[in-house]
Design a protein around this motif. Sequence first.
Motif, PDB file in Angstrom:
ATOM      1  N   ILE A   3       0.807  -1.277  -0.172  1.00 26.85           N
ATOM      2  CA  ILE A   3      -0.241   0.021   0.075  1.00 26.85           C
ATOM      3  C   ILE A   3       0.866   1.399  -0.092  1.00 26.85           C
ATOM      4  O   ILE A   3       0.220   2.358  -0.345  1.00 26.85           O
ATOM      5  CB  ILE A   3      -0.826  -0.096   1.073  1.00 26.85           C
ATOM      6  N   PRO A   8      -3.624   5.222   3.191  1.00 25.47           N
ATOM      7  CA  PRO A   8      -3.624   6.426   2.124  1.00 25.47           C
ATOM      8  C   PRO A   8      -4.255   7.440   2.885  1.00 25.47           C
ATOM      9  O   PRO A   8      -5.194   7.270   3.866  1.00 25.47           O
ATOM     10  CB  PRO A   8      -4.411   5.876   1.061  1.00 25.47           C
ATOM     11  N   SER A  49      -4.291  -4.982   2.482  1.00 20.49           N
ATOM     12  CA  SER A  49      -5.188  -3.916   2.835  1.00 20.49           C
ATOM     13  C   SER A  49      -4.807  -3.280   3.918  1.00 20.49           C
ATOM     14  O   SER A  49      -4.268  -3.966   5.122  1.00 20.49           O
ATOM     15  CB  SER A  49      -6.691  -4.495   2.976  1.00 20.49           C
ATOM     16  N   CYS A  50      -4.916  -2.065   4.089  1.00 23.05           N
ATOM     17  CA  CYS A  50      -4.155  -1.150   5.201  1.00 23.05           C
ATOM     18  C   CYS A  50      -5.461  -1.201   6.394  1.00 23.05           C
ATOM     19  O   CYS A  50      -5.069  -0.941   7.491  1.00 23.05           O
ATOM     20  CB  CYS A  50      -3.967   0.234   4.994  1.00 23.05           C
ATOM     21  N   GLY A  51      -6.640  -1.668   6.040  1.00 20.22           N
ATOM     22  CA  GLY A  51      -7.701  -1.985   7.145  1.00 20.22           C
ATOM     23  C   GLY A  51      -8.359  -0.429   7.452  1.00 20.22           C
ATOM     24  O   GLY A  51      -9.273  -0.512   8.367  1.00 20.22           O
ATOM     25  N   GLN A  52      -8.027   0.632   6.763  1.00 18.25           N
ATOM     26  CA  GLN A  52      -8.696   1.911   7.089  1.00 18.25           C
ATOM     27  C   GLN A  52     -10.116   1.824   6.924  1.00 18.25           C
ATOM     28  O   GLN A  52     -10.955   2.429   7.758  1.00 18.25           O
ATOM     29  CB  GLN A  52      -7.821   3.069   6.558  1.00 18.25           C
ATOM     30  N   CYS A  53     -10.492   1.303   5.756  1.00 15.94           N
ATOM     31  CA  CYS A  53     -12.044   1.586   5.348  1.00 15.94           C
ATOM     32  C   CYS A  53     -12.713   0.320   5.320  1.00 15.94           C
ATOM     33  O   CYS A  53     -12.067  -0.833   4.853  1.00 15.94           O
ATOM     34  CB  CYS A  53     -12.352   2.209   4.195  1.00 15.94           C
ATOM     35  N   CYS A  61     -13.109  -2.226   1.930  1.00 20.85           N
ATOM     36  CA  CYS A  61     -11.678  -3.024   1.478  1.00 20.85           C
ATOM     37  C   CYS A  61     -11.162  -3.954   2.708  1.00 20.85           C
ATOM     38  O   CYS A  61     -11.012  -5.234   2.396  1.00 20.85           O
ATOM     39  CB  CYS A  61     -10.733  -2.086   1.321  1.00 20.85           C
ATOM     40  N   ARG A  62     -11.353  -3.560   3.882  1.00 23.40           N
ATOM     41  CA  ARG A  62     -10.763  -4.410   4.860  1.00 23.40           C
ATOM     42  C   ARG A  62     -11.671  -5.851   5.065  1.00 23.40           C
ATOM     43  O   ARG A  62     -11.206  -6.814   5.158  1.00 23.40           O
ATOM     44  CB  ARG A  62     -11.007  -3.631   6.600  1.00 23.40           C
ATOM     45  N   SER A  87     -14.666   1.862  -1.577  1.00 24.79           N
ATOM     46  CA  SER A  87     -13.058   1.990  -0.892  1.00 24.79           C
ATOM     47  C   SER A  87     -12.512   3.364  -1.304  1.00 24.79           C
ATOM     48  O   SER A  87     -12.672   4.054  -2.250  1.00 24.79           O
ATOM     49  CB  SER A  87     -12.508   0.835  -1.498  1.00 24.79           C
ATOM     50  N   ILE A  88     -11.614   3.677  -0.112  1.00 23.73           N
ATOM     51  CA  ILE A  88     -11.089   5.083  -0.140  1.00 23.73           C
ATOM     52  C   ILE A  88      -9.833   5.081  -1.444  1.00 23.73           C
ATOM     53  O   ILE A  88      -9.915   6.112  -2.110  1.00 23.73           O
ATOM     54  CB  ILE A  88     -10.163   5.305   1.132  1.00 23.73           C
ATOM     55  N   CYS A  89      -9.295   3.898  -1.792  1.00 18.72           N
ATOM     56  CA  CYS A  89      -8.090   4.097  -2.458  1.00 18.72           C
ATOM     57  C   CYS A  89      -8.133   2.940  -3.550  1.00 18.72           C
ATOM     58  O   CYS A  89      -8.920   2.076  -3.445  1.00 18.72           O
ATOM     59  CB  CYS A  89      -6.713   4.161  -1.751  1.00 18.72           C
ATOM     60  N   LEU A 124      -6.412   0.197  -4.101  1.00 16.78           N
ATOM     61  CA  LEU A 124      -6.258  -0.975  -3.698  1.00 16.78           C
ATOM     62  C   LEU A 124      -7.630  -1.683  -3.501  1.00 16.78           C
ATOM     63  O   LEU A 124      -7.852  -2.916  -4.093  1.00 16.78           O
ATOM     64  CB  LEU A 124      -5.561  -1.266  -2.312  1.00 16.78           C
ATOM     65  N   GLY A 125      -8.481  -1.111  -2.890  1.00 16.24           N
ATOM     66  CA  GLY A 125      -9.695  -1.455  -2.603  1.00 16.24           C
ATOM     67  C   GLY A 125     -10.613  -1.608  -3.959  1.00 16.24           C
ATOM     68  O   GLY A 125     -11.524  -2.555  -4.197  1.00 16.24           O
TER      69      GLY A 125
HETATM   70  S1  SF4 Z   1      -9.122   0.825   0.231  1.00 16.00           S
HETATM   71 FE1  SF4 Z   1      -7.155   1.569   0.570  1.00 16.00          FE
HETATM   72  S2  SF4 Z   1      -7.403   2.872   2.175  1.00 16.00           S
HETATM   73 FE2  SF4 Z   1      -9.217   1.421   2.211  1.00 16.00          FE
HETATM   74  S3  SF4 Z   1      -8.385  -0.237   3.661  1.00 16.00           S
HETATM   75 FE3  SF4 Z   1      -7.991  -0.618   1.354  1.00 16.00          FE
HETATM   76  S4  SF4 Z   1      -5.982  -0.293   0.948  1.00 16.00           S
HETATM   77 FE4  SF4 Z   1      -6.791   0.957   3.083  1.00 16.00          FE
END
Ligand code: SF4
Length: 611
Positions: free
Chosen positions: A365, A383, A535-539, A542-543, A583-585, A587-588
Amino acid sequence: MDLHLLAAEPIAEERDAIDRFLGSAAGGWTGGERTSTDHHTASGGHEARDQRYLLLPALRALQARIGWISEGGLNYICERLTIPPADAYGVATFYALLSTTPRPPRVVHVCDDIACRTRGADRLCDELEKSAGQDGWLRSPCLGLCDQAPAAFLTEAGPEPVELLFGGATAASITSVLKGDYAPAKQPHPVLPQKGSQELRLLRRIGVVDPSSFDDYRAHDGYEALAKAALLGPDGVRKEITDARLAGRGGAAFPTGRKWDAVSLQPERERYVIANADESEPGTFKDRVLMEGDPFALVEAMTIAGYATGAERGFIYLRGEYPLARERLQHAIDEARRNGVLGESVHGLGVRFDIELRVGAGAYICGEETAIFNSIEGYRGEPRNKPPFPVEAGLFGKPTVVNNVETLINVLEVLHLGGARYAETGSGISTGPRLFCLSGSVQRPGVYEVAHGTSLRDLIALAGGVAGGRELRAVLLGGAAGGFIRPDEIDMPLTFEATRAAGSTLGSGVVMLFDDQVNLVDILRRIAAFFRDESCGQCVPCRVGTVRQEEALHRILAGKPIGGVATERALLEEIGLAMKDASICGLGQTAYGAVETAMKRLGLFEEASAS
Ligand code: SF4
Ligand SMILES: Cc1cc2nc3c(=O)[nH]c(=O)nc-3n(C[C@H](O)[C@H](O)[C@H](O)COP(=O)(O)O)c2cc1C
Ligand code: FES
């Protein structure tokens, strides 16, 4: 780990590793010996907090010396940088190459990701489990050496830490390395199938120039582009980039000229240039080849980017698994400084520009452009929401240009040809040359340079076709975040517009072949595991979505679908839609791409659904 670390003391070696990196502590307020002045004046707070951006390199220094990050070691870093231990613990646990539990000093990370799987990585891991047990090695996502699959990465902690990335790994070679015989891990990089070809532009110096010699770089047209930039001036350079219609090669294909113009127009004078060298998308290794083989080119291109946008400071954010690129880039930076083309007054430009090399620690990420800012600043590599965009508020809240390594190398070519002539090369809106990373079931894996517009069929033929003359089942185009293509679609020209029209993407230039013997459901499951892990797990979409996606694929693979395969397919579609939309970014938003195209384009699970 208990988060109240204040009682934990570092051992002498840990203290030494951190002091060597940060310098000795000035006094008792920042982790040193208490002196008589400490009783009268407090110091360190603000000053030390301004050093927060040293957190990741300090953690890396500790990991490299000891092999893991203990409570005492972490506590000492926190004292030195005045960071709350819970906060620093959150950062240390974010990165796969850092360990907060004891690890042996010597560890081999064995890639079991998709390209290596086509070359027996899963069998290799099974063999290792039997012969070496679980100690001393770990499974790893793509290591960026897919052309020499199966790949592995050795780290040995100590006063003289060792890091080696090597290919052609076998259970025997890894067992030798684990016993301390590093001969199998000492291999030449990079390997270039097109080496010496007259048609190469971006790769023309690779394997030809001595990557450690400033003079040799100059003898091969090095610093000619910088001299042209000096004649053009900053506005002139940006005009050439805009005329060239250069689009980013990191995946999003954003026009580079627009990005540079936007930064140069900001009222804020403090600005940054970042070369995104994180390259962790499975199947991608082109930037490694560029940096290992032609490191001065990246330094020159970044200097031009700084000049054109008014930035005085640049960072190269390099993934942690590229030790050779790190060594060569650091040497190139030092040599460029020594020769006056980097530093206080860049020869010929009369401006200040310097570069710092930042090394990641195993987090895909962190290649996302705003996650890079957080990582460099010493926070978890999560992100940020956009807007504000990096061109307005990026690194340290200042206007920032983030460009992929290959994009920056193209800048040299734009200045060499002139923007208008560069725009005539390639095809349509996809101007210029393009690098592709061929791997998987292909005869001659490697990085290939072709003009945009070359067909996928011709590119595959250039790499010798399908390995062993077997039948092609599918091509993964653009990376794990891209999608699958059928064999009857390979006449597609490789341009941004043609792939987009076909519902695909060039992404980061991945062209991974799968023959008819590869288990595609297993490949999909590995891709899903990758996204779940990264996944950074922030949202939430995606998480949770990446976990549910992997679970459904697991059940199908194990022949235990809940309610039948058709029901699991519908579930996958629903999860995919939610991840894409919410998803925010990136990746998701792209984590469902491979699964979706495997189902919709390749017809995977259709037979099973019908039965
Ligand atoms: S979509 Fe991006 S910001 Fe959201 S949990 Fe996945 S990696 Fe993190
Ligand atoms: C999860 C994720 C990972 C990414 N990793 C990279 C990377 O390793 N290298 C890269 O250049 N761009 C990567 N990107 C794209 C960057 O966010 C950004 O678009 C790019 O660096 C801009 O450079 P360019 O305009 O030159 O392409 C990634 C994006 C996402 C969403
Ligand atoms: S190095 Fe193994 S998949 Fe890339």
